[in-house]
Design a protein around this motif. Structure first.
Motif: not given
Length: 75
Positions: A36, A53-55, A33-34, A57-58, A51, A49, A26
């Motif tokens: 993977v 979208e990532w949050d 953005n993040i 997911f997490i 931020a 993704f 990652v």
């Protein structure tokens, strides 16, 4: 979004992963953005993704949304 052009991305892999495992890496990108990617295919594409979208997911992982029991299909 898929991307293969991420210069300067600082990739991180969990310290719990073994050298020969199927793992992901990652990176936090400069635009927030993040990304993977597959740790065994570092020249391949990365999923990118936002931020938000990532949050989501997490938070889903933390809440058990993706637990195997929840994902199992019953017939």
């Amino acid at each position: 979004m898929l991307s293969t052009d991420l210069p300067g991305a600082a990739w991180n892999k969990s310290p719990h992963s073994a050298n020969n495992c199927a793992c992901v890496e990652v990176a936090l990108l400069t635009d927030g953005n993040i990304a993977v990617r597959d740790s065994k295919n570092q020249d391949g594409p990365a999923l990118v993704f936002t931020a938000v979208e990532w949050d989501a997911f997490i938070n889903g992982v933390r809440d058990g949304v993706f637990d195997r029991e929840r994902l199992a299909v019953t017939t």
